[in-house]
Design a protein around this motif. Structure first.
Motif, mmCIF file in Angstrom:
data_model
loop_
_atom_site.group_PDB
_atom_site.id
_atom_site.type_symbol
_atom_site.label_atom_id
_atom_site.label_comp_id
_atom_site.label_asym_id
_atom_site.label_seq_id
_atom_site.Cartn_x
_atom_site.Cartn_y
_atom_site.Cartn_z
ATOM 1 N N GLN A 149 52.791 27.141 59.252
ATOM 2 C CA GLN A 149 51.934 26.752 60.376
ATOM 3 C C GLN A 149 52.154 27.582 61.640
ATOM 4 O OE1 GLN A 149 51.596 22.540 61.213
ATOM 5 N NE2 GLN A 149 51.580 22.072 59.046
ATOM 6 N N ALA A 150 53.095 28.522 61.582
ATOM 7 C CA ALA A 150 53.391 29.316 62.787
ATOM 8 C C ALA A 150 52.159 30.032 63.377
ATOM 9 C CB ALA A 150 54.505 30.308 62.502
ATOM 10 N N PRO A 151 51.252 30.559 62.526
ATOM 11 C CA PRO A 151 50.078 31.224 63.115
ATOM 12 C C PRO A 151 49.269 30.308 64.035
ATOM 13 C CG PRO A 151 50.211 31.714 60.773
ATOM 14 C CD PRO A 151 51.254 30.671 61.051
ATOM 15 N N GLN A 152 49.369 29.009 63.795
ATOM 16 C CA GLN A 152 48.630 28.073 64.658
ATOM 17 C C GLN A 152 49.109 28.141 66.103
ATOM 18 O OE1 GLN A 152 48.780 24.128 62.936
ATOM 19 N NE2 GLN A 152 47.763 24.790 61.057
ATOM 20 N N LEU A 153 50.385 28.488 66.271
ATOM 21 C CA LEU A 153 50.917 28.573 67.639
ATOM 22 C C LEU A 153 50.294 29.742 68.395
ATOM 23 C CD1 LEU A 153 54.675 27.833 66.870
ATOM 24 C CD2 LEU A 153 53.043 26.282 67.947
ATOM 25 N N THR A 154 50.070 30.847 67.690
ATOM 26 C CA THR A 154 49.422 32.004 68.327
ATOM 27 C C THR A 154 47.994 31.642 68.721
ATOM 28 O OG1 THR A 154 50.663 33.398 66.810
ATOM 29 C CG2 THR A 154 48.904 34.465 68.046
ATOM 30 N N LEU A 155 47.301 30.979 67.800
ATOM 31 C CA LEU A 155 45.914 30.599 68.078
ATOM 32 C C LEU A 155 45.870 29.615 69.244
ATOM 33 C CD1 LEU A 155 44.840 30.102 64.351
ATOM 34 C CD2 LEU A 155 44.279 32.055 65.798
ATOM 35 N N MET A 156 46.841 28.705 69.252
ATOM 36 C CA MET A 156 46.907 27.733 70.338
ATOM 37 C C MET A 156 47.163 28.436 71.674
ATOM 38 S SD MET A 156 49.769 24.992 71.221
ATOM 39 C CE MET A 156 50.568 26.335 71.994
ATOM 40 N N ALA A 157 48.102 29.380 71.668
ATOM 41 C CA ALA A 157 48.428 30.098 72.909
ATOM 42 C C ALA A 157 47.198 30.838 73.439
ATOM 43 C CB ALA A 157 49.570 31.071 72.667
ATOM 44 N N ALA A 158 46.400 31.380 72.523
ATOM 45 C CA ALA A 158 45.196 32.093 72.960
ATOM 46 C C ALA A 158 44.232 31.137 73.669
ATOM 47 C CB ALA A 158 44.514 32.760 71.764
ATOM 48 N N THR A 159 44.129 29.919 73.164
ATOM 49 C CA THR A 159 43.225 28.960 73.833
ATOM 50 C C THR A 159 43.770 28.584 75.214
ATOM 51 O OG1 THR A 159 44.188 26.886 72.992
ATOM 52 C CG2 THR A 159 42.530 27.936 71.608
ATOM 53 N N VAL A 160 45.096 28.529 75.325
ATOM 54 C CA VAL A 160 45.716 28.215 76.616
ATOM 55 C C VAL A 160 45.331 29.284 77.644
ATOM 56 C CG1 VAL A 160 47.948 28.159 77.836
ATOM 57 C CG2 VAL A 160 47.683 26.953 75.648
ATOM 58 N N ILE A 254 50.491 21.020 78.173
ATOM 59 C CA ILE A 254 49.476 20.017 77.837
ATOM 60 C C ILE A 254 48.930 20.281 76.429
ATOM 61 C CG2 ILE A 254 47.148 19.172 78.405
ATOM 62 C CD1 ILE A 254 47.833 19.916 81.374
ATOM 63 N N THR A 255 48.561 21.525 76.176
ATOM 64 C CA THR A 255 47.938 21.875 74.895
ATOM 65 C C THR A 255 48.929 21.718 73.741
ATOM 66 O OG1 THR A 255 46.664 23.482 76.148
ATOM 67 C CG2 THR A 255 46.523 23.646 73.770
ATOM 68 N N TYR A 256 50.164 22.155 73.983
ATOM 69 C CA TYR A 256 51.193 22.070 72.933
ATOM 70 C C TYR A 256 51.484 20.610 72.578
ATOM 71 C CZ TYR A 256 55.602 22.891 70.463
ATOM 72 O OH TYR A 256 56.598 22.933 69.517
ATOM 73 N N ASP A 257 51.657 19.780 73.598
ATOM 74 C CA ASP A 257 51.952 18.365 73.340
ATOM 75 C C ASP A 257 50.811 17.697 72.568
ATOM 76 O OD1 ASP A 257 54.422 18.519 74.483
ATOM 77 O OD2 ASP A 257 53.854 17.619 76.398
ATOM 78 N N GLN A 258 49.600 18.071 72.928
ATOM 79 C CA GLN A 258 48.442 17.512 72.229
ATOM 80 C C GLN A 258 48.404 17.992 70.769
ATOM 81 O OE1 GLN A 258 44.564 18.803 73.517
ATOM 82 N NE2 GLN A 258 43.686 16.819 73.029
ATOM 83 N N TYR A 259 48.739 19.265 70.586
ATOM 84 C CA TYR A 259 48.757 19.838 69.239
ATOM 85 C C TYR A 259 49.792 19.137 68.367
ATOM 86 C CZ TYR A 259 50.314 23.219 65.707
ATOM 87 O OH TYR A 259 50.724 23.811 64.545
ATOM 88 N N VAL A 260 50.975 18.896 68.923
ATOM 89 C CA VAL A 260 52.036 18.235 68.163
ATOM 90 C C VAL A 260 51.608 16.813 67.788
ATOM 91 C CG1 VAL A 260 54.382 17.284 68.355
ATOM 92 C CG2 VAL A 260 53.922 19.633 69.094
ATOM 93 N N LYS A 261 50.932 16.156 68.706
ATOM 94 C CA LYS A 261 50.526 14.772 68.471
ATOM 95 C C LYS A 261 49.326 14.660 67.533
ATOM 96 C CE LYS A 261 49.429 11.558 71.764
ATOM 97 N NZ LYS A 261 49.279 11.378 73.203
ATOM 98 N N GLU A 262 48.357 15.536 67.759
ATOM 99 C CA GLU A 262 47.081 15.337 67.060
ATOM 100 C C GLU A 262 46.761 16.376 66.000
ATOM 101 O OE1 GLU A 262 44.184 15.006 70.162
ATOM 102 O OE2 GLU A 262 45.413 13.520 71.200
#
Ligand code: BT5
Length: 330
Positions: A149-160, A254-262
């Motif tokens: 799932q690590a690639p999801q962190l890169t994608l998430m960071a891009a949205t941030v 904010i985005t990371y916490d939401q990602y971990v939760k949802e």
């Protein structure tokens, strides 16, 4: 002392308009003279503060100078950047955070440098990181995730980053798969995610963010000037680097916490909203073939999904994409 000043900046930031000396002195439980002294210290650190009789104080502009103080004061996050280090010059902030991770530093540790002399892109490419012109920063993350799932962190960071740019300006950022932030078709930012994993569990991730902020056109290296730009060039105005870093850290938490939760669903939605050429046709080449396809979106494993003209869908992990007019090759 330092935490009072941090609280003071937070109060000034929260207030729209002026906040009175009395209000500040009540909230911070210090005398009005002490408030005034703190204001003078802030001015020394580069904050421009307006003081108006009977109205109070207001921050007019933020310091341009990066220091651990100017980055942490007013940073209203819970964990992101609460452990933060600033350096004038480093080889690469990635390398420093890897060391810190091995020493057991906590999740959310951040390293920022004014200049990198050996900034890294993906696949051993170079990342130009000129002094005082951009954000060169690495974040230590300790996610409870399987490596897949690590690639999801890169994608998430891009949205941030995309969100931060849209919130702080009129620019319309786009994310070019997998990790480029574009404004007006040019790259203003890139992300480098490096991971240490063991037994199907991520030990830690070092997530590097490089963002061109205040370069003028003449300051973009010639060999990349056709495809790279800065926030200043594209927006026509100067950006406060400390303030921009804070906005990224806040949005990231904010985005990371939401990602971990949802989970990934919200990241996917946001990413596709900003996705470059999503819904458009591009030319794709792999080792085997070259074909025309419409980009559809991203997958939980980080792949880019495309549909060819016969309606067949394909997941792309590494392919050369001819982005067409105004773009450049991946
Ligand atoms: C990236 O690589 O886009 C990831 C960049 C990550 C940089 C950060 S800065 C903080 C942390 N510390 C580091 O040492 N690195 C991270 P990639 O997709 O491989 O793009 C690299 C390519 O972008 C290069 O080959 C150049 O063509 C181009 N490039 C280099 N410097 C650039 C810049 N400042 N702005 C835009 N494009 C650049």
């Amino acid at each position: 002392m330092e935490s009072t000043r941090k609280q003071l900046i937070e109060l000034l930031e929260k207030q729209e308009g002026y906040i009175s000396g009395q209000q500040l002195s009540d909230s911070l439980q210090i005398s009005r003279t002490a408030v005034w002294k703190h204001m003078n210290e802030l001015k020394k650190d580069g904050y421009e503060i307006e003081a108006v009789q009977r109205k109070g104080y207001k921050i007019v502009s933020y310091p341009d100078k990066i220091s651990t103080n100017t980055l942490q004061w007013g940073l209203d996050t819970k964990w992101m950047g609460q452990n933060l280090y600033h350096y004038d010059q480093v080889e690469s902030t990635q390398q420093i955070v890897h060391e810190m991770a091995k020493q057991g530093m906590p999740h959310g540790t951040v390293v920022v440098a004014d200049e990198q002399v050996r900034g890294k892109g993906r696949m051993a490419r170079n990342w130009h990181s000129p002094k005082g012109k951009g954000i060169w920063m690495s974040i230590l993350l300790r996610p409870n995730l399987p490596p897949i799932q690590a690639p999801q962190l890169t994608l998430m960071a891009a949205t941030v980053l995309a969100k931060m740019i849209s919130e702080e300006s009129d620019l319309k950022p786009q994310i070019k798969w997998p990790n480029d932030l574009l404004v007006h078709h040019k790259k203003v930012s890139g992300i480098l995610t490096e991971m240490q994993a063991e037994h199907d569990q991520i030990q830690y991730v070092v997530l590097g963010i490089g963002m061109n902020v205040n370069q003028d056109l003449s300051e973009i290296q010639q060999e990349i000037s056709h495809k790279a730009s800065s926030l200043k060039i594209e927006s026509g105005s100067h950006w406060s680097i400390p303030k921009t870093i804070q906005s990224i850290l806040r949005q990231f938490e904010i985005t990371y916490d939401q990602y971990v939760k949802e989970g990934f669903q919200q990241v996917k939605k946001e990413w596709e909203r900003y996705g470059y050429k999503i819904g458009e046709e591009v030319t794709i080449s792999t080792m085997k073939k070259t074909w025309e396809a419409t980009l559809i979106g991203i997958e939980p494993d980080g792949a880019l999904k495309a549909r060819d003209r016969s309606g067949n869908e394909e997941k792309l992990y590494s392919a050369e994409i001819h982005w067409g007019e105004g773009g450049y090759h991946a």
